[in-house]
Design a protein around this motif. Structure first.
Motif, mmCIF file in Angstrom:
data_model
loop_
_atom_site.group_PDB
_atom_site.id
_atom_site.type_symbol
_atom_site.label_atom_id
_atom_site.label_comp_id
_atom_site.label_asym_id
_atom_site.label_seq_id
_atom_site.Cartn_x
_atom_site.Cartn_y
_atom_site.Cartn_z
ATOM 1 N N ILE A 180 -3.662 -4.766 9.768
ATOM 2 C CA ILE A 180 -2.525 -5.331 10.493
ATOM 3 C C ILE A 180 -1.450 -4.257 10.574
ATOM 4 O O ILE A 180 -0.901 -3.826 9.557
ATOM 5 C CB ILE A 180 -1.997 -6.589 9.773
ATOM 6 C CG1 ILE A 180 -3.068 -7.664 9.832
ATOM 7 C CG2 ILE A 180 -0.714 -7.076 10.432
ATOM 8 C CD1 ILE A 180 -2.643 -8.972 9.231
ATOM 9 N N SER A 197 0.866 -4.492 17.682
ATOM 10 C CA SER A 197 1.380 -4.367 16.323
ATOM 11 C C SER A 197 2.580 -5.294 16.189
ATOM 12 O O SER A 197 3.104 -5.798 17.178
ATOM 13 C CB SER A 197 1.802 -2.923 16.064
ATOM 14 O OG SER A 197 2.681 -2.490 17.083
ATOM 15 N N TYR A 198 2.999 -5.526 14.957
ATOM 16 C CA TYR A 198 4.161 -6.357 14.728
ATOM 17 C C TYR A 198 5.387 -5.454 14.819
ATOM 18 O O TYR A 198 5.651 -4.670 13.921
ATOM 19 C CB TYR A 198 4.068 -7.017 13.348
ATOM 20 C CG TYR A 198 2.971 -8.041 13.302
ATOM 21 C CD1 TYR A 198 1.661 -7.663 13.138
ATOM 22 C CD2 TYR A 198 3.251 -9.389 13.473
ATOM 23 C CE1 TYR A 198 0.647 -8.598 13.137
ATOM 24 C CE2 TYR A 198 2.247 -10.329 13.464
ATOM 25 C CZ TYR A 198 0.944 -9.912 13.301
ATOM 26 O OH TYR A 198 -0.057 -10.848 13.310
ATOM 27 N N ASP A 199 6.121 -5.573 15.932
ATOM 28 C CA ASP A 199 7.230 -4.649 16.184
ATOM 29 C C ASP A 199 8.521 -5.251 15.671
ATOM 30 O O ASP A 199 9.205 -5.980 16.372
ATOM 31 C CB ASP A 199 7.335 -4.374 17.685
ATOM 32 C CG ASP A 199 6.021 -3.886 18.245
ATOM 33 O OD1 ASP A 199 5.728 -4.183 19.413
ATOM 34 O OD2 ASP A 199 5.289 -3.212 17.506
ATOM 35 N N LEU A 200 8.854 -4.913 14.447
ATOM 36 C CA LEU A 200 9.969 -5.593 13.813
ATOM 37 C C LEU A 200 11.303 -4.930 14.120
ATOM 38 O O LEU A 200 11.372 -3.790 14.538
ATOM 39 C CB LEU A 200 9.747 -5.635 12.296
ATOM 40 C CG LEU A 200 8.438 -6.312 11.895
ATOM 41 C CD1 LEU A 200 8.335 -6.397 10.412
ATOM 42 C CD2 LEU A 200 8.347 -7.688 12.530
ATOM 43 N N HIS A 201 12.323 -5.715 13.887
ATOM 44 C CA HIS A 201 13.659 -5.306 14.330
ATOM 45 C C HIS A 201 14.342 -4.362 13.362
ATOM 46 O O HIS A 201 15.187 -3.583 13.745
ATOM 47 C CB HIS A 201 14.508 -6.567 14.513
ATOM 48 C CG HIS A 201 15.769 -6.328 15.253
ATOM 49 N ND1 HIS A 201 15.836 -6.245 16.627
ATOM 50 C CD2 HIS A 201 17.025 -6.145 14.820
ATOM 51 C CE1 HIS A 201 17.079 -6.023 16.979
ATOM 52 N NE2 HIS A 201 17.831 -5.964 15.908
ATOM 53 N N GLY A 202 14.002 -4.440 12.082
ATOM 54 C CA GLY A 202 14.738 -3.636 11.106
ATOM 55 C C GLY A 202 13.819 -2.934 10.133
ATOM 56 O O GLY A 202 12.702 -3.365 9.876
ATOM 57 N N LYS A 258 14.023 -2.826 7.039
ATOM 58 C CA LYS A 258 13.729 -3.605 5.849
ATOM 59 C C LYS A 258 12.633 -4.622 6.135
ATOM 60 O O LYS A 258 11.807 -4.919 5.280
ATOM 61 C CB LYS A 258 15.018 -4.316 5.414
ATOM 62 C CG LYS A 258 14.803 -5.696 4.887
ATOM 63 C CD LYS A 258 16.107 -6.392 4.671
ATOM 64 C CE LYS A 258 15.980 -7.857 5.036
ATOM 65 N NZ LYS A 258 16.625 -8.719 4.077
ATOM 66 N N ASP A 259 12.617 -5.155 7.372
ATOM 67 C CA ASP A 259 11.599 -6.140 7.740
ATOM 68 C C ASP A 259 10.203 -5.586 7.563
ATOM 69 O O ASP A 259 9.287 -6.289 7.125
ATOM 70 C CB ASP A 259 11.742 -6.527 9.226
ATOM 71 C CG ASP A 259 12.911 -7.432 9.436
ATOM 72 O OD1 ASP A 259 13.229 -7.665 10.605
ATOM 73 O OD2 ASP A 259 13.470 -7.892 8.445
ATOM 74 N N LEU A 273 7.403 -7.311 5.229
ATOM 75 C CA LEU A 273 6.162 -7.840 5.789
ATOM 76 C C LEU A 273 4.956 -7.197 5.118
ATOM 77 O O LEU A 273 3.999 -7.869 4.729
ATOM 78 C CB LEU A 273 6.131 -7.595 7.300
ATOM 79 C CG LEU A 273 4.991 -8.272 8.037
ATOM 80 C CD1 LEU A 273 5.000 -9.750 7.766
ATOM 81 C CD2 LEU A 273 5.110 -8.011 9.520
ATOM 82 N N THR A 294 1.849 -8.959 2.848
ATOM 83 C CA THR A 294 0.624 -9.050 3.630
ATOM 84 C C THR A 294 -0.391 -8.033 3.143
ATOM 85 O O THR A 294 -0.279 -6.852 3.460
ATOM 86 C CB THR A 294 0.932 -8.766 5.120
ATOM 87 O OG1 THR A 294 2.064 -9.525 5.503
ATOM 88 C CG2 THR A 294 -0.246 -9.100 5.986
ATOM 89 N N ALA A 306 11.890 1.274 0.090
ATOM 90 C CA ALA A 306 10.750 0.843 -0.725
ATOM 91 C C ALA A 306 11.140 -0.255 -1.701
ATOM 92 O O ALA A 306 12.255 -0.282 -2.226
ATOM 93 C CB ALA A 306 10.190 2.046 -1.487
ATOM 94 N N THR A 307 10.214 -1.167 -1.927
ATOM 95 C CA THR A 307 10.397 -2.189 -2.967
ATOM 96 C C THR A 307 9.183 -2.149 -3.878
ATOM 97 O O THR A 307 8.226 -1.419 -3.613
ATOM 98 C CB THR A 307 10.501 -3.598 -2.346
ATOM 99 O OG1 THR A 307 9.266 -3.895 -1.710
ATOM 100 C CG2 THR A 307 11.631 -3.663 -1.345
#
Lengths: 305, 299, 304
Positions: free
Chosen positions: C170, C199-204, C206-207, C211, C215, C227-228
């Motif tokens: 993913i 692809s999952y085109d995220l806004h930020g 951090k998102d 994700l 996942t 990083a987390t």
């Protein structure tokens, strides 16, 4: 021992098979529709309850009065809250006069011509325009064409146009509720149309006008898209407790925008802070709405006709 | 006979006020046209010059920022809007109409006011809060219940949009049912019909147009919603194959990309073209609903 | 009684209109001082830098209380466009301005844009922490993310991702006008080539990390500062056979980490007054400490 008459009556009025089917169908329908109504509300109440529960650690008076700190991961929501206040007040000052006068025109002056029908259609359509299209309009017309730039003013103008239909609809309803007899009495003593409106019709519609204004406030406070590109910023440092921190041509933070930002663009925000912001926004909007509803009931019960 | 000074001044003042009222009155038309004009204006150069409508409406290749091969196919975005709206309506219409019927016909009068208050409060919830709920709570719920890897999907957006559209459907549907003259109900009851039979055989057919208008306005709301779908549907530019796919709607595309498109660039202008498309769709939907309602009033 | 309410309403309307008129009459006085005593610096641009810019603005408000810095994201392209139009004081850019853009700025405003390096960013490639993969090459990334790429399953990379039941890769990405997106695309595909849709085109930034962290089948790229503990950072090599590097301060600065870039702040012409003081502070040890705190690479002591 039942008499022959009673027995005959019992036979005549006995429930037929068709009757029982009808009764069961009726109960079934009533239950189904009741369940449908409840199904929407119960999950919502549970959700709001969960929101409040998760927000509790952060909620306090300090939360409201301190600025976001540590990269907006801690602290409070003072700057966004003040910004939203500015946007709401200024957009109200712009929208209320136009909206009330427009409703006065539509209800008192307009004759049943194509222009009136077109105007009513336009009000309905204005209400239905997607919020992002309002944002595009605000960007194209106020920020760029009028040269105001991204600012509190441009954002407020955009919000004002967006929330105009709310005021128009509410005022129109209130004006329409004033009995014709009131106006006729005024005309009979020789008042002009405007004098009638000014002294009798408008005062008696105050409840509807105020309701419309309050609903406009709640709508303006909650919107994000129209202010994203016309005046709201990611961050701006202002002194805490200073009520005059934003200028008309400055950009500002806003509570709705802040919720969006910390949910999607700031890493590692503690749950309590983001849920807290959501709860403050939701709580403000819902209590303003509840105020409008309460006001409507109060004034309706005190109606003099 | 000349009017005294005071009356002449009053007359003038009154005429000024009335002129102001007339201007404000038609302001709504001005604003609607203004919106259409300015949104078109920003995208006009690209729309009438370089935009290939065929590519825009029929191609799924959305590459506005490609260095070598810019393409503006919005079909996947249109499919995104359509899928989320369709799912939302599939949920909202039965529940909304059911609730409208309940409130209008079956509800005890004391509960009715309370119920309407709740619906009104439901309508007041800001869309960014709905988006937040979708992003956090609904997301985890869907992952837990359906064991899918990602909870930001058509399903998430559809449920949220349904909850947002229900109040409109309920309130306008209830108005439509209330507008059916009582004589219809009385006539049916005189013939021995139960309440449910009155609703099913008399009221629904009679209020059919108003209920259709309610649904159309709900559709308009769902199509135009921005923040909630921006946060809840997952941002994936593709045509969904099921409710567990992520999509991107037309509105979310504008919101996500406008801030990052340099002013007056082709990308910026094509986003305004999408705005024109959205305006046209919601305008048509609202016009249809209005004409239907007008049709009822003339009956 | 009713008439007074009406008079009040009309009075408010007139006051509002007067306010509007006065405000519009004072239109044009945007830069510099407001009626309030604080001076405003407008800071717009890269989304990669927006959290950093916010941290700087927040800290600087304590250092100099007469200045208020307004921070917006919008992407490097937006910042540059605003600079060309002359409507912003400082533009944050995660890529350098092109010669054409600098020329347009000069033509439009008469001033030549000046750039200041304020830090470095390394783009980290993240996978879920239960994913057995530890390293990846740019070519493999191109095959996963590129429009013509063929890699769609984890097994094709030679690993058994037991946490991912469907074995599907993913792809998590950013939306198409983000500077991070553009930089990643250029890093793995070169000057031409596009990333595959779907692809999952995220806004930020951090998102992306959130994700990927939730996942097991996902792979994503974001600034190393985001990083987390739920994600694993992969080592990256330019091509098969090259040594693999983790994104760190050292590897970003000396160029061994393949996906690292400088972060810029642009002004029109030499900065003056409050803007100059702010820029100087950003490049000072105080400002650079914030860079490190936010997970970016501060300027080496010699460059300041």
């Amino acid at each position: 021992m039942t008499s022959p008459t009673e027995a005959a009556a019992a036979r005549v009025f006995a429930e037929t098979a068709q009757g029982r089917r009808n009764r069961l169908a009726e109960t079934a329908a009533r239950t189904v529709f009741l369940l449908m109504s409840v199904v929407m509300i119960v999950p919502l109440l549970v959700t709001v309850g969960a929101l409040v529960y998760k927000a509790l650690p952060a909620l306090s008076l300090d939360f409201l009065l301190t600025n976001p700190s540590r990269g907006m991961r801690a602290g409070g929501i003072w700057a966004p809250f003040l910004g939203s206040l500015y946007l709401v007040v200024i957009s109200l000052l712009i929208a209320a006069p136009i909206g009330v006068l427009a409703a006065v025109y539509l209800n008192e002056y307009a004759r049943d011509t194509w222009l009136t029908r077109l105007t009513n259609l336009a009000v309905v359509n204005l209400a239905g325009v997607p919020s992002i299209v309002h944002a595009l309009f605000g960007l194209g017309a106020f920020v760029l064409f009028a040269g105001i730039g991204r600012s509190v003013l441009a954002a407020s103008l955009t919000l004002a146009i967006m929330t105009l239909p709310v005021i128009i609809a509410s005022t129109k309803e209130a004006l329409g509720a004033v009995p014709m007899a009131f106006r006729e009495a005024c005309w009979n003593v020789g008042a002009t149309r405007w004098q009638t409106i000014r002294s009798i019709v408008l005062p008696n519609s105050i409840s509807g006008i105020l309701t419309g204004i309050i609903l406009q406030v709640s709508r303006a406070a909650g919107e994000t898209a129209p202010i994203m590109f016309t005046g709201a910023v990611f961050y701006k440092a202002i002194p805490e407790g200073d009520l005059f921190a934003y200028g008309l041509f400055d950009q500002c933070m806003a509570l709705s925008m802040h919720l969006f930002t910390i949910s999607t663009q700031v890493p590692n925000v503690p749950e309590a802070v983001s849920y807290g912001t959501a709860v403050v926004l939701l709580g403000t909007v819902l209590s303003v709405n509840a105020l409008a509803i309460a006001l409507r009931y109060y004034l309706r019960s005190h109606q003099r006709w | 006979m000349k009017l005294p000074e005071r009356l002449r001044r009053e007359n003038l003042g009154e005429r000024l006020i009335e002129a102001l009222i007339r201007v404000c009155g038609v302001s709504a038309i001005l604003f609607v046209f203004g919106i259409f004009f300015f949104v078109c204006r920003e995208g006009a150069d690209f729309m009438f010059g370089r935009l290939s409508w065929r590519q825009f409406l029929l191609s799924t290749a959305w590459y506005p920022t490609s260095v070598s091969n810019k393409r503006y196919g919005a079909l996947a975005l249109i499919a995104g809007t359509a899928s989320v709206t369709a799912l939302a309506m599939a949920i909202a219409v039965p529940f909304g109409l059911g609730a409208a019927i309940y409130v209008s016909e079956f509800c005890p009068p004391r509960l009715k006011e309370g119920f309407k208050v709740v619906i009104e409060l439901l309508a007041a919830i800001p869309s960014v809060v709905w988006g937040f709920i979708g992003l956090t709570m609904m997301n985890r719920l869907i992952i837990a219940v359906f064991a899918v890897p990602i909870g930001l999907t058509v399903l998430n957006g559809g449920i949220i949009l349904a909850l947002m559209s229900v109040p409109i459907i309920v309130s306008i549907g209830e108005d439509a049912l209330k507008a059916v003259p009582d004589s219809y109900r009385e006539a049916a009851e005189a013939l021995g019909a139960t309440r449910w039979q009155v609703v099913w055989r008399v009221l629904l057919p009679a209020a059919r147009n108003g209920l259709l208008a309610a649904v159309l306005l709900g559709v308009g709301r769902a199509v135009g919603e921005t923040m909630a779908v921006l946060m809840a549907t997952g941002h994936s530019v593709r045509i969904p194959h099921g409710v567990f796919d992520s999509v991107r709607t037309l509105t979310a595309t504008i919101a996500a990309e406008l801030g990052e498109a340099p002013v007056r660039s082709d990308h910026y202008q094509v986003l305004f073209v999408i705005g024109v498309l959205l305006f046209t769709i919601t305008f048509a939907v609202n016009l249809a609903a209005d004409l239907i309602v007008k049709g009822i009033r003339q009956q | 009684m009713g008439g007074r309410a009406i008079a009040l309403a009309l009075g408010a309307a007139i006051a509002g209109a007067a306010l509007l008129g006065a405000a519009l009459g004072g239109c044009g006085a945007r830069q510099g001082s407001r009626a309030a005593t604080r001076q405003v610096i407008q800071n717009l641009g890269s989304d990669t830098m927006v959290n950093l810019a916010q941290a700087w603005a927040e800290e600087y408000a304590r250092v100099d209380t007469t200045v208020s810095v307004e921070v917006s994201g919008g992407g490097s392209g937006t910042g540059i466009a605003a600079l060309i139009a002359g409507t912003v004081d400082i533009a944050n850019c995660s890529r350098p301005m092109t010669a054409a853009e600098e020329e347009r700025a000069r033509q439009n405003t008469g001033k030549v844009p000046r750039h200041f390096t304020v830090g470095y960013d390394a783009l980290a490639v993240y996978v879920h922490r239960d994913n057995p993969l530890v390293e990846i090459t740019l070519e493999q990334l191109a095959d996963i993310y590129g429009e013509t790429g063929q890699t769609t399953r984890w097994s094709q990379l030679g690993i058994a991702n037991s946490a991912c039941r469907s074995d599907q890769i993913i792809r998590v990405s950013r939306q198409t006008n983000s500077g991070t997106y553009e930089y990643f695309r250029e890093a793995i595909l070169g000057k031409s080539g596009d990333l595959r849709l779907g692809s999952y085109d995220l806004h930020g930034s951090k998102d992306v990390v959130e994700l990927v962290g939730s996942t097991p089948c996902a792979i994503g790229y974001s600034g190393m500062g985001y990083a987390t503990e739920k994600v694993k950072t992969l080592r990256v090599a330019r091509k098969a056979g090259d040594p693999f590097y983790l994104p760190t301060l050292a590897s970003a600065l000396d160029g061994t980490y393949p996906i690292a870039r400088p972060l810029f702040m642009y002004t029109l012409g030499p900065p003056q007054g409050a803007v100059a003081r702010y820029l100087a502070w950003v490049q000072s040890p105080a400002g650079q400490r914030i860079v490190a705190e936010n997970g970016y690479v501060p300027l080496p002591p010699g460059d300041r």
